[in-house]
Structures are given as C-alpha cells and as structure tokens.
Design a protein around this motif. Structure first.
Motif, mmCIF file in Angstrom:
data_model
loop_
_atom_site.group_PDB
_atom_site.id
_atom_site.type_symbol
_atom_site.label_atom_id
_atom_site.label_comp_id
_atom_site.label_asym_id
_atom_site.label_seq_id
_atom_site.Cartn_x
_atom_site.Cartn_y
_atom_site.Cartn_z
ATOM 1 N N TRP A 1 0.800 -0.903 -0.303
ATOM 2 C CA TRP A 1 0.136 -0.106 0.427
ATOM 3 C C TRP A 1 0.662 1.907 0.071
ATOM 4 O O TRP A 1 0.558 1.831 -0.068
ATOM 5 C CB TRP A 1 -0.550 0.333 0.609
ATOM 6 C CG TRP A 1 -1.630 -1.263 1.303
ATOM 7 C CD1 TRP A 1 -1.570 -2.414 1.973
ATOM 8 C CD2 TRP A 1 -3.063 -1.150 0.499
ATOM 9 N NE1 TRP A 1 -2.938 -2.964 1.776
ATOM 10 C CE2 TRP A 1 -3.377 -2.148 0.214
ATOM 11 C CE3 TRP A 1 -3.919 -0.662 -0.450
ATOM 12 C CZ2 TRP A 1 -5.214 -2.865 -0.060
ATOM 13 C CZ3 TRP A 1 -4.599 -1.008 -1.514
ATOM 14 C CH2 TRP A 1 -5.750 -1.996 -1.321
ATOM 15 N N GLY A 2 1.994 1.149 0.311
ATOM 16 C CA GLY A 2 3.384 2.644 -0.093
ATOM 17 C C GLY A 2 3.255 3.226 1.495
ATOM 18 O O GLY A 2 2.969 4.193 1.074
ATOM 19 N N ARG A 3 2.730 2.730 2.847
ATOM 20 C CA ARG A 3 2.352 3.935 3.415
ATOM 21 C C ARG A 3 1.595 2.937 4.915
ATOM 22 O O ARG A 3 1.459 1.977 4.727
ATOM 23 C CB ARG A 3 1.334 4.662 3.490
ATOM 24 C CG ARG A 3 -0.021 4.309 2.345
ATOM 25 C CD ARG A 3 -1.297 3.749 3.020
ATOM 26 N NE ARG A 3 -1.911 3.109 2.081
ATOM 27 C CZ ARG A 3 -3.543 2.563 2.591
ATOM 28 N NH1 ARG A 3 -3.161 1.858 3.738
ATOM 29 N NH2 ARG A 3 -3.918 2.220 1.705
ATOM 30 N N THR A 4 1.881 3.412 5.580
ATOM 31 C CA THR A 4 1.790 2.800 7.173
ATOM 32 C C THR A 4 0.366 3.219 8.079
ATOM 33 O O THR A 4 -0.330 3.395 9.186
ATOM 34 C CB THR A 4 3.277 2.171 8.037
ATOM 35 O OG1 THR A 4 3.085 3.730 8.604
ATOM 36 C CG2 THR A 4 4.458 1.927 7.924
ATOM 37 N N THR A 5 -0.319 4.080 6.900
ATOM 38 C CA THR A 5 -1.546 4.785 7.646
ATOM 39 C C THR A 5 -2.724 4.396 7.255
ATOM 40 O O THR A 5 -2.513 3.149 6.568
ATOM 41 C CB THR A 5 -1.924 6.262 7.187
ATOM 42 O OG1 THR A 5 -2.000 5.776 5.947
ATOM 43 C CG2 THR A 5 -1.100 6.894 7.532
ATOM 44 N N ASP A 6 -3.691 3.380 7.871
ATOM 45 C CA ASP A 6 -5.126 3.164 7.692
ATOM 46 C C ASP A 6 -5.634 4.080 6.886
ATOM 47 O O ASP A 6 -6.206 4.731 7.198
ATOM 48 C CB ASP A 6 -5.468 2.764 8.907
ATOM 49 C CG ASP A 6 -6.262 1.048 8.239
ATOM 50 O OD1 ASP A 6 -6.464 0.869 6.936
ATOM 51 O OD2 ASP A 6 -7.563 1.300 8.923
ATOM 52 N N ILE A 7 -6.555 3.503 5.528
ATOM 53 C CA ILE A 7 -6.878 4.349 4.959
ATOM 54 C C ILE A 7 -8.391 3.457 4.490
ATOM 55 O O ILE A 7 -7.899 2.201 3.624
ATOM 56 C CB ILE A 7 -6.650 4.495 3.127
ATOM 57 C CG1 ILE A 7 -5.344 5.536 3.627
ATOM 58 C CG2 ILE A 7 -8.037 5.883 2.514
ATOM 59 C CD1 ILE A 7 -4.483 6.126 2.350
ATOM 60 N N GLU A 8 -9.421 3.969 5.372
ATOM 61 C CA GLU A 8 -10.972 2.635 4.520
ATOM 62 C C GLU A 8 -11.965 3.880 4.080
ATOM 63 O O GLU A 8 -12.233 4.857 5.132
ATOM 64 C CB GLU A 8 -11.047 2.342 5.960
ATOM 65 C CG GLU A 8 -10.354 1.236 6.987
ATOM 66 C CD GLU A 8 -9.870 0.045 6.343
ATOM 67 O OE1 GLU A 8 -11.139 -0.625 5.165
ATOM 68 O OE2 GLU A 8 -9.068 -0.727 6.445
ATOM 69 N N TRP A 9 -13.194 3.040 3.473
ATOM 70 C CA TRP A 9 -14.328 3.850 3.746
ATOM 71 C C TRP A 9 -14.806 3.594 4.565
ATOM 72 O O TRP A 9 -14.785 2.624 5.202
ATOM 73 C CB TRP A 9 -14.709 3.515 2.304
ATOM 74 C CG TRP A 9 -15.363 2.085 2.535
ATOM 75 C CD1 TRP A 9 -15.075 0.891 2.048
ATOM 76 C CD2 TRP A 9 -16.933 1.869 2.813
ATOM 77 N NE1 TRP A 9 -15.963 -0.368 2.835
ATOM 78 C CE2 TRP A 9 -17.120 0.279 2.315
ATOM 79 C CE3 TRP A 9 -18.293 2.443 2.662
ATOM 80 C CZ2 TRP A 9 -18.280 -0.397 3.000
ATOM 81 C CZ3 TRP A 9 -19.561 2.285 3.417
ATOM 82 C CH2 TRP A 9 -19.166 0.502 3.509
ATOM 83 N N THR A 10 -15.730 5.323 5.390
ATOM 84 C CA THR A 10 -16.867 4.329 6.464
ATOM 85 C C THR A 10 -17.514 4.957 6.154
ATOM 86 O O THR A 10 -18.732 4.003 7.032
ATOM 87 C CB THR A 10 -15.825 5.835 7.336
ATOM 88 O OG1 THR A 10 -16.410 6.734 6.458
ATOM 89 C CG2 THR A 10 -14.356 5.782 7.910
#
Length: 469
Positions: free
Chosen positions: A219-228
């Motif tokens: 994913w190219g990052r360590t943030t978390d990205i989600e639809w909510t």
C-alpha cells in the motif's frame, strides 16, 4: 452561496472572549501578523462569535500548534482541544508539534444568527495537559443549499474515537491511530439519476490488520485508509431511505441503524484495524471536513500527497511504537520496516489479463537499481504475496540504502510475481508516478517518475525496465 464568518485572532483576549470581527459574504484572510489565540488550562476558554445568514453546514479552518508536544514521543504525543458551538460539543482537535498546522473541521448544521465557538483544552484526554495551544488562523465558513459543497457536508459522518481496553486508555485516539483527514467520492447508482456518495478516512496507523512491512509493500504507507460510510442519493439529492451503509468489523458492509444528528450518522472506530460500528460510547469525537475529494485515476494515497503533513505523523507514530527496524547492520534485504525516509514512494498503473483472484494470482513488484551497482531493490522484498494484485493505480514503496538520493537511481523496473500456480496471465504496466523520498523532516520531496506507456510482462519475459533517467 457560502457565507464566511471571519473569526480572526485579536491581539488580546478580554474576559474570556476574543472578538475579531463579524462578516457576511466576504473573502477570508489570515490573522494579523503576530496575533494568536491561546488555549490552555490557566486561561478561560476562548469564545469567538461568528455570524450565519442562512441555514447551512459550517466548516472551521484553523492553524494550531502546541509547544512541548511531539507525536514521536511517548507521553508527549499531543494536546487536545475540544470545540463546541453554542455549548454543543462539535469535535476534538488533536494538536501535535510546535510547528503550526492547518486543519479543517466540520461543525454541523447552523441556523441564521450569531453563534459562539468555544475552544477548551481538554486536560482529561491531553497527554500534555499543561500545553498551551496557539491558534494563529481561525475562520468559519457556512455552506447553504445553494452551494455545491452543501450536499457533501450535509450527510458527512461524525466519527468517534477508539477505546478498546487492551489497546490503551479510553482516550487512546489522542495517542495512536488518530483520524487525520476525510474525503468524499461520487459514483453513479444502479437507479438512473441516482448517485452513491461515499466517505473515507485516513488514520495515522492501524494497530491490527495488515502488518507494517506488508503495508509499506502493498500500500505504500503505514497509515490506514478505509471507506467509512456510503449512501444513495435520489434525483433531488436526498438520502434514499435504507440505503446508507458503513464498513463494519471484518470489512463487512452493514446498514446503519444508529443515531443521527440531523443527517449526520454517528459512527465509532471500534476495531484494532479501524472498522466502524454504529453504537457510540467513546468520549472523543472527530468531525472532520469531507470537502476534499479524490481525482479520477489517482490512488487513495493521493490525499496524503496533497496533505503532506500526514507522512510526518505516520512516520513519528512508527518510531514511537517501535515498529521501525533498529539502527545497525540491518540491510535492505530484511523485510522489517526501516527508517521511512529510506524508501522510494511510487505509484504503478497496470492491468492483468483474465481472472486474477483466488489462491493463485499474478502480482507486480517494482525494482530500483542504483548507479553504483547491479543490485535490484524490490518493493515486495522476499514475499510474493506482498506484490501488487489490484489493477487500479496502486501505491508502493521500495526500500533503498540509507543516504540514497534521487540522483543515485539508474532505473526503475517492473517484475511479474507469481503467487501459487502460474496462471499464465500477462500483465501490462501502463504508468509510473510519484517517485519521491521523504526529507529529513519526514515530508515528501520532489517527484522523479512521470511515465506512461505499455510494457507487457509474461511468463517468458517477466521483468522489464520501465524508466531510466
């Protein structure tokens, strides 16, 4: 038409009331040089009036900093400002760092008249309870039904924090996996004339779910990205009854049955990997502005690129939580995550012919060769499942030796990676983008890659150089 109530910091705060002006339709402008509002436990709460001329949804723009806070330091992560309108709790703002940072928050529905914005240092949830939060820019904008932004703000979810006991205190969103930014996307619905409106959110990390090395590779990052949260709108722009859903535990899609404030659903982060529930019991509230949107053809990480401070927060959380490989003789061959400034951040566009799901599939890894050698550093390290499976613009990272600069890169290649049995599916690589390193301050530097074309990867020819200077 939006109405802007300018609430700009004055030179003094008198009797707990900082008044800097009321305005109708006028252009906003920054606070006067040297002026600022101070929020701490030794002063009365800051109260700032603003004028609303029509029913609408209010958005707060501000810039805040707090000396003595640092997201990388345990016990000093942040100071939290709780914000209310006319005595009603609207949102928390987690402030970390001495450098001013611009943020945009939602305040919800407002009626015509004069309202009072209140800023309170929430010492119960602030790791640095003795901090002084400095605000040198503050303005409220109201969007009414005549504004195209109104619809996006009208249905935006109110997100509550996380309080899973085994993961920290009841105020854990002030120290870990904090919500950073939110945005919206429109898509056509199955019913002609209807639209699906989806809201998504970026957290600073996820304490569960995908492990840290796989996040960087896949994913190219360590943030978390989600639809909510998502809902269907009819031809009049109103919610279709029963259409609204949220992303629940285990990434399940459920219909919302919780409490609403006007048209705003209340949802809570209730799993270690930041999935939602519609029953709220967390004391922290995050009402982020959802005015941003994702341009077509861009990966979700594009929202981080346009909000570069998110990389800094991301990296500092990894340092504080011990998720970064310890300095020493470690090499790029180890899968553990190294200093995140040692990675090339890239985006690859590709298409895979035929079905590419199930236990056997074909992925793509990016490789980087430097001018001083023949070694190729791969985005997936040694794990085939860390290659990129999805056929949409996808972000990834390639770990490079410490001290590498963009000028050191000789070539970027793409490699076909087989998971399970080889299906024989060819892969067409069609674009490379971004190609930046994080600077000493953990902010993205200049980009190197801007390539489009069509290179086919097959069983017989699984690797090809895609870009070279």
């Amino acid at each position: 038409m939006k109405r802007i109530g300018r609430t700009l910091a004055a030179a003094a705060v008198v009797a707990a009331c900082a008044v800097t002006g009321l305005a109708g339709p006028a252009a906003a402008h920054p606070a006067h040089p040297g002026s600022e509002l101070l929020v701490d436990r030794h002063r009365p709460d800051v109260r700032v009036p603003f004028l609303v001329k029509r029913n609408g949804e209010a958005v707060l723009d501000l810039r805040a900093a707090a000396n003595g806070t640092d997201w990388a330091t345990a016990g000093a992560e942040s100071a939290v400002v709780s914000i209310s309108v006319d005595g009603k709790y609207a949102t928390d703002l987690v402030v970390s760092g001495a450098a001013p940072l611009a943020r945009q928050l939602a305040l919800g529905g407002v009626r015509p008249g004069i309202h009072v914005l209140r800023l309170h240092l929430a010492t119960d949830r602030s790791p640095v309870a003795g901090a002084t939060v400095r605000i040198d820019r503050l303005e409220v904008t109201t969007y009414d039904k005549r504004d195209p932004e109104y619809q996006v703000l009208r249905f935006a979810p109110i997100m509550y924090g996380r309080n899973i006991a085994e993961l920290g205190s009841r105020f854990q969103s002030a120290t870990t996996d904090v919500p950073l930014i939110a945005w919206h996307e429109f898509a056509p619905a199955a019913t002609p004339g209807h639209t699906v409106l989806t809201y998504s959110l970026i957290w600073s990390n996820e304490d569960g779910g995908t492990n840290t090395p796989a996040l960087m590779a896949r994913w190219g990052r360590t943030t978390d990205i989600e639809w909510t949260y998502a809902l269907e709108l009819d031809e009049h722009g109103d919610r279709v009854p029963g259409s609204d859903t949220y992303q629940a535990a285990n990434h399940e899609t459920l219909h919302s049955a919780g409490v609403y404030e006007g048209d705003h659903p209340r949802l809570e982060t209730c799993t270690s990997n930041n999935n939602m529930c519609d029953v709220v019991d967390d004391p922290m509230r995050f009402f982020l502005s959802t005015l941003q949107t994702l341009p077509a053809g861009q990966p979700r990480e594009h929202l981080m690129d346009t909000n570069p401070w998110t990389y800094q927060i991301m990296s500092k959380e990894m340092i504080r939580e011990g998720k970064i490989e310890a300095p020493g003789p470690a090499t790029t061959a180890t899968p553990e995550v190294n200093d995140q400034r040692n990675y090339l951040y890239a985006v690859v566009g590709k298409t895979t012919q035929g079905n590419n799901s199930g236990s056997s599939w074909v992925g793509v890894a990016l490789g980087v060769r430097l001018k001083n050698g023949n070694a190729v550093y791969l985005s997936n390290h040694v794990d085939p499942t860390w290659s990129i499976q999805r056929d949409i613009p996808a972000a990834t990272t390639i770990e490079l030796p410490a001290g590498t600069t963009l000028d050191d890169i000789a070539a970027v290649s793409a490699r076909r990676v087989v998971v399970g049995a080889d299906t024989g599916a060819p892969v067409h690589v069609t674009s490379l983008g971004r190609g930046f390193l994080l600077g000493p301050d953990y902010l993205p530097g200049p980009s190197l890659l801007d390539w489009t074309g069509d290179i086919e990867l097959t069983t017989a020819a699984p690797e090809a150089v895609v870009w070279s200077p």
